[in-house]
Design an enzyme around this catalytic site. Sequence first.
Site, PDB file in Angstrom:
ATOM      1  N   GLU A  10     -12.046  -5.374  12.741  1.00 41.01           N
ATOM      2  CA  GLU A  10     -13.012  -5.335  11.576  1.00 41.01           C
ATOM      3  C   GLU A  10     -14.150  -5.363  12.171  1.00 41.01           C
ATOM      4  O   GLU A  10     -15.197  -4.651  11.487  1.00 41.01           O
ATOM      5  CB  GLU A  10     -12.744  -6.868  10.773  1.00 41.01           C
ATOM      6  CG  GLU A  10     -13.727  -7.165   9.830  1.00 41.01           C
ATOM      7  CD  GLU A  10     -13.863  -6.227   8.815  1.00 41.01           C
ATOM      8  OE1 GLU A  10     -12.987  -5.142   8.515  1.00 41.01           O
ATOM      9  OE2 GLU A  10     -14.610  -6.350   7.878  1.00 41.01           O
TER      10      GLU A  10
ATOM     11  N   ARG B 223     -20.429   1.368  -6.639  1.00 33.82           N
ATOM     12  CA  ARG B 223     -19.214   2.183  -6.331  1.00 33.82           C
ATOM     13  C   ARG B 223     -19.255   3.278  -5.459  1.00 33.82           C
ATOM     14  O   ARG B 223     -18.099   3.948  -4.834  1.00 33.82           O
ATOM     15  CB  ARG B 223     -18.642   2.418  -7.646  1.00 33.82           C
ATOM     16  CG  ARG B 223     -18.048   1.210  -8.425  1.00 33.82           C
ATOM     17  CD  ARG B 223     -17.740   1.733  -9.794  1.00 33.82           C
ATOM     18  NE  ARG B 223     -16.354   2.389  -9.789  1.00 33.82           N
ATOM     19  CZ  ARG B 223     -15.181   1.879 -10.041  1.00 33.82           C
ATOM     20  NH1 ARG B 223     -15.225   0.405 -10.281  1.00 33.82           N
ATOM     21  NH2 ARG B 223     -14.158   2.025 -10.222  1.00 33.82           N
TER      22      ARG B 223
ATOM     23  N   LYS C  79     -16.845  -2.406  10.636  1.00 36.04           N
ATOM     24  CA  LYS C  79     -18.065  -2.742  10.022  1.00 36.04           C
ATOM     25  C   LYS C  79     -19.182  -1.713  10.916  1.00 36.04           C
ATOM     26  O   LYS C  79     -20.076  -1.282  10.509  1.00 36.04           O
ATOM     27  CB  LYS C  79     -18.451  -4.030  10.305  1.00 36.04           C
ATOM     28  CG  LYS C  79     -17.836  -5.105   9.406  1.00 36.04           C
ATOM     29  CD  LYS C  79     -18.384  -5.123   7.959  1.00 36.04           C
ATOM     30  CE  LYS C  79     -17.318  -4.119   7.243  1.00 36.04           C
ATOM     31  NZ  LYS C  79     -16.195  -4.279   6.672  1.00 36.04           N
TER      32      LYS C  79
ATOM     33  N   LYS D 272     -16.983   2.423  -2.910  1.00 35.71           N
ATOM     34  CA  LYS D 272     -16.516   0.892  -3.012  1.00 35.71           C
ATOM     35  C   LYS D 272     -15.006   0.958  -3.365  1.00 35.71           C
ATOM     36  O   LYS D 272     -14.279   0.124  -2.810  1.00 35.71           O
ATOM     37  CB  LYS D 272     -17.262   0.165  -3.858  1.00 35.71           C
ATOM     38  CG  LYS D 272     -17.209  -1.226  -3.802  1.00 35.71           C
ATOM     39  CD  LYS D 272     -17.495  -1.907  -2.787  1.00 35.71           C
ATOM     40  CE  LYS D 272     -16.964  -3.396  -2.683  1.00 35.71           C
ATOM     41  NZ  LYS D 272     -17.184  -3.969  -1.101  1.00 35.71           N
TER      42      LYS D 272
ATOM     43  N   HIS E 244      -3.586  -0.879  29.653  1.00 37.12           N
ATOM     44  CA  HIS E 244      -2.583   0.379  29.225  1.00 37.12           C
ATOM     45  C   HIS E 244      -3.290   1.554  28.874  1.00 37.12           C
ATOM     46  O   HIS E 244      -2.727   2.462  28.189  1.00 37.12           O
ATOM     47  CB  HIS E 244      -1.362  -0.223  28.139  1.00 37.12           C
ATOM     48  CG  HIS E 244      -0.918  -1.505  28.488  1.00 37.12           C
ATOM     49  ND1 HIS E 244       0.297  -1.322  29.558  1.00 37.12           N
ATOM     50  CD2 HIS E 244      -1.006  -2.796  28.411  1.00 37.12           C
ATOM     51  CE1 HIS E 244       0.626  -2.404  29.605  1.00 37.12           C
ATOM     52  NE2 HIS E 244       0.041  -3.429  28.984  1.00 37.12           N
TER      53      HIS E 244
ATOM     54  N   TRP F  72     -18.738  10.773  -7.930  1.00 35.59           N
ATOM     55  CA  TRP F  72     -18.407  10.843  -6.631  1.00 35.59           C
ATOM     56  C   TRP F  72     -17.701  12.299  -6.385  1.00 35.59           C
ATOM     57  O   TRP F  72     -16.424  12.479  -6.880  1.00 35.59           O
ATOM     58  CB  TRP F  72     -17.594   9.820  -6.168  1.00 35.59           C
ATOM     59  CG  TRP F  72     -17.585   9.460  -4.615  1.00 35.59           C
ATOM     60  CD1 TRP F  72     -18.625   9.063  -3.824  1.00 35.59           C
ATOM     61  CD2 TRP F  72     -16.586   9.866  -3.678  1.00 35.59           C
ATOM     62  NE1 TRP F  72     -18.137   8.738  -2.532  1.00 35.59           N
ATOM     63  CE2 TRP F  72     -16.918   9.329  -2.484  1.00 35.59           C
ATOM     64  CE3 TRP F  72     -15.335  10.545  -3.753  1.00 35.59           C
ATOM     65  CZ2 TRP F  72     -16.210   9.546  -1.415  1.00 35.59           C
ATOM     66  CZ3 TRP F  72     -14.551  10.730  -2.687  1.00 35.59           C
ATOM     67  CH2 TRP F  72     -14.914  10.181  -1.254  1.00 35.59           C
TER      68      TRP F  72
ATOM     69  N   GLU G   4     -18.824   1.967   9.991  1.00 36.22           N
ATOM     70  CA  GLU G   4     -19.244   2.173   8.511  1.00 36.22           C
ATOM     71  C   GLU G   4     -20.737   2.071   8.435  1.00 36.22           C
ATOM     72  O   GLU G   4     -21.385   2.889   7.497  1.00 36.22           O
ATOM     73  CB  GLU G   4     -18.608   1.081   7.529  1.00 36.22           C
ATOM     74  CG  GLU G   4     -17.176   1.106   7.387  1.00 36.22           C
ATOM     75  CD  GLU G   4     -16.673  -0.066   6.402  1.00 36.22           C
ATOM     76  OE1 GLU G   4     -16.465   0.433   5.549  1.00 36.22           O
ATOM     77  OE2 GLU G   4     -16.844  -1.021   7.002  1.00 36.22           O
TER      78      GLU G   4
ATOM     79  N   ASN H 194     -13.349  10.075 -14.447  1.00 38.67           N
ATOM     80  CA  ASN H 194     -13.061   9.693 -13.242  1.00 38.67           C
ATOM     81  C   ASN H 194     -11.812   9.921 -12.938  1.00 38.67           C
ATOM     82  O   ASN H 194     -10.814  10.090 -13.793  1.00 38.67           O
ATOM     83  CB  ASN H 194     -13.192   8.256 -13.211  1.00 38.67           C
ATOM     84  CG  ASN H 194     -13.009   7.387 -11.651  1.00 38.67           C
ATOM     85  OD1 ASN H 194     -13.180   8.223 -10.717  1.00 38.67           O
ATOM     86  ND2 ASN H 194     -12.592   6.214 -11.716  1.00 38.67           N
ATOM     87  N   GLY H 195     -11.397  10.381 -11.729  1.00 38.80           N
ATOM     88  CA  GLY H 195     -10.311  10.856 -11.143  1.00 38.80           C
ATOM     89  C   GLY H 195      -9.913  12.264 -10.760  1.00 38.80           C
ATOM     90  O   GLY H 195     -11.013  12.910 -10.788  1.00 38.80           O
TER      91      GLY H 195
ATOM     92  N   CYS I 290     -16.415   7.263  -8.914  1.00 38.39           N
ATOM     93  CA  CYS I 290     -17.225   7.519 -10.172  1.00 38.39           C
ATOM     94  C   CYS I 290     -17.184   5.906 -11.061  1.00 38.39           C
ATOM     95  O   CYS I 290     -16.378   5.330 -10.994  1.00 38.39           O
ATOM     96  CB  CYS I 290     -16.465   8.270 -11.151  1.00 38.39           C
ATOM     97  SG  CYS I 290     -16.214   9.966 -10.270  1.00 38.39           S
TER      98      CYS I 290
HETATM   99  C1  F6R Z   1     -14.599  -1.720   4.583  1.00 36.61           C
HETATM  100  C2  F6R Z   1     -13.951  -1.753   3.168  1.00 36.61           C
HETATM  101  C3  F6R Z   1     -12.691  -0.797   2.989  1.00 36.61           C
HETATM  102  C4  F6R Z   1     -11.812  -1.613   1.847  1.00 36.61           C
HETATM  103  C5  F6R Z   1     -10.623  -0.729   1.564  1.00 36.61           C
HETATM  104  C6  F6R Z   1      -9.905  -1.602   0.540  1.00 36.61           C
HETATM  105  O1  F6R Z   1     -15.488  -2.406   4.609  1.00 36.61           O
HETATM  106  O2  F6R Z   1     -14.767  -2.090   2.333  1.00 36.61           O
HETATM  107  O3  F6R Z   1     -12.033  -0.792   3.942  1.00 36.61           O
HETATM  108  O4  F6R Z   1     -11.383  -2.850   2.258  1.00 36.61           O
HETATM  109  O5  F6R Z   1     -11.051   0.459   1.271  1.00 36.61           O
HETATM  110  O6  F6R Z   1     -10.487  -1.856  -0.709  1.00 36.61           O
HETATM  111  P1  F6R Z   1      -9.926  -2.991  -1.830  1.00 36.61           P
HETATM  112  O7  F6R Z   1      -9.959  -4.376  -0.938  1.00 36.61           O
HETATM  113  O8  F6R Z   1     -10.859  -2.889  -2.661  1.00 36.61           O
HETATM  114  O9  F6R Z   1      -8.447  -2.490  -1.824  1.00 36.61           O
END
Ligand code: F6R
Length: 634
Positions: A503, A44, A507, A629, A526, A94, A510, A120-121, A2
Amino acid sequence: MCGIVGYTGLGLAAGQPATAETTPVPSGHPLEVALEGLRRLEYRGYDSAGVALVGPGRDDVAFAKKSGKLGNLVGEIEAHPMPQATAAIGHTRWATHGGPTDVNAHPHLADGDRLAVIHNGIIENFAQLKKELLAEGVFFRSETDTEVAAQLLAREYRRAGDLTEAMAATARRLEGTFTLLAVHADDPLKVVGARHDSPLVVGLGEGENFLGSDVAAFIAFTKEALELGQDQIVTITPTSVDVVDFRNKPAEAKRFTVDWDAAAAEKSGFESFMDKEIHDQPHAVADTLLGRTDVDGRLTLDEIRIDEAVLRAVDKIIVIACGTAAYAGHVAKYAIEHWCRIPVEVELAHEFRYRDPILNEKTLVVAISQSGETMDTLMAVRHAREQGAKVLSIVNTQGSTIPRESDAVLYTHAGPEIAVASTKAFLSQITAAYLLGLYLAQLRGNKFADEVAYLLGELRDVPAKIQTVIERGEYVRATARSMQDATSVLFLGRHVGYPVALEGALKLKELAYIHAEGFAAGELKHGPIALIDEGQPVFVVVPSPRGRDSLHSKVVSNIQEIRARGARTLVIAEDGDDEVRRYADEIFWIPQVPTLIQPLLAVVPLQIFAMSLATAKGLDVDQPRNLAKSVTVE
Ligand code: F6R
């Protein structure tokens, strides 16, 4: 998660001339400020949005709320214009309790529609509180926990007659995590906020003040801000900011100046924030390195306010983080162990906390987080400090909670990261963690000053090389466009190439919603090699042939093994690596760099690949489905 905005100003409609009695409001109409704040918090992640306004001469709150994107809310307001106001609160939701419907969207109203609340929460004891309120005859319109908080606040307001006091009484009754903002028609210049384990920052203006989930909500209007502590209540009017604790006793908040540029949160002509942020990466790395040496070229990290004797005595480092930030930590492990000879463990924050980890005052816990608000990481930070460990955080967002609760913070200077999936934060986190590693190596005598200076020099050459990789991106984009129908892609790497493979896979999952897995190349035999059949695309990150003995040749053998079983090999290799060229169906060249620096380049084609494939599939790369985010709930 949120997004929350609060604003109070002297309430002129945009363009209305100021009179002798009123001061012009620099930011314009409160509704416009709230909508602009929500637009800037869109990143976010959310599934509905709403605003509430209060103004003189009105005896109720005006509000609008709509499920879906902000455009739906704006459409609703255009169809039913809202009145002039002096204060506004805005929310992007959210969904947690109750689906993403118009009714469940915030604000929630109470006290005969004279009070509005956004939240929020998660309020964990909402069922019990709801029962209590139902027994008193309260009627609920939605299924949300937020409406319970609104009704509770209304009851407390009727008792206290003061919104701040009522908020304190309400906060004391709530269990869980929350940021709450409220306005009441009785007090049209006031917005009251409360925070418990959930973010809230204050923006300081002249004749106006702001509240936001993070500074992005108000950086278009002011750079002056206040960082609130845990369990605090803030009351803003156009000319005052008062902070108290949940007992209604005066409390301290820390003032700071935001160093982000508001324009950095704009797309600046790029198709998406993601594309822009990939292009920002040379700057993100350069800015993170900036100003970290003294006149003699010695690495100085002034922010690290942990006693040098404590840092010299550290016998174990544990990196805690989630997702991409954890992969940055995984890369840093190789470098810090190599430079400092200190064992480094990397642990997902949510696993760390429930594992009963062994740590003491000689353990340095390094928490990595772009947002500085990730609840899993925050809880792990608290747990580590309770066990006596020192916590140093590597964070991008000023005014966020994790730095405030750490013993020291090393800020990355990536600027605002708006796209939900992380790109430039990853590179700047690796850079900051490398600075930490070199600093410890210098401090503990593992490296001479000239060795550290040499390695810093190599890091300073990186931004130009990232730029080269970005400029070579068209071939990656074309390859991605040709692979729109792929249903599964594998990623292999070894040593520092392993977290890069993880990573790359993250990507792709996601952004393009394609099944993707990253493996350590040595693990192939393995088990994962069973996945390889005709045409299976496999990315392979190839280490430098000039690097550690046999690392390169082992990975080249892995490529041959999968190719022999029909894999389509997509290889990331250094310029001039003629040996690997023979085994690659596609090859993406990156400039030559030392082994430990390679991740800062090798990940870039993988980011471009995932973004381009998702774009070719018509997907929104800035806001992938189901993702937020800033993950502020556990
Ligand atoms: C992936 C991504 C997430 C964040 C994770 C941690 O693209 O963005 O995996 O890396 O949620 O977020 P922060 O860095 O804000 O603690």
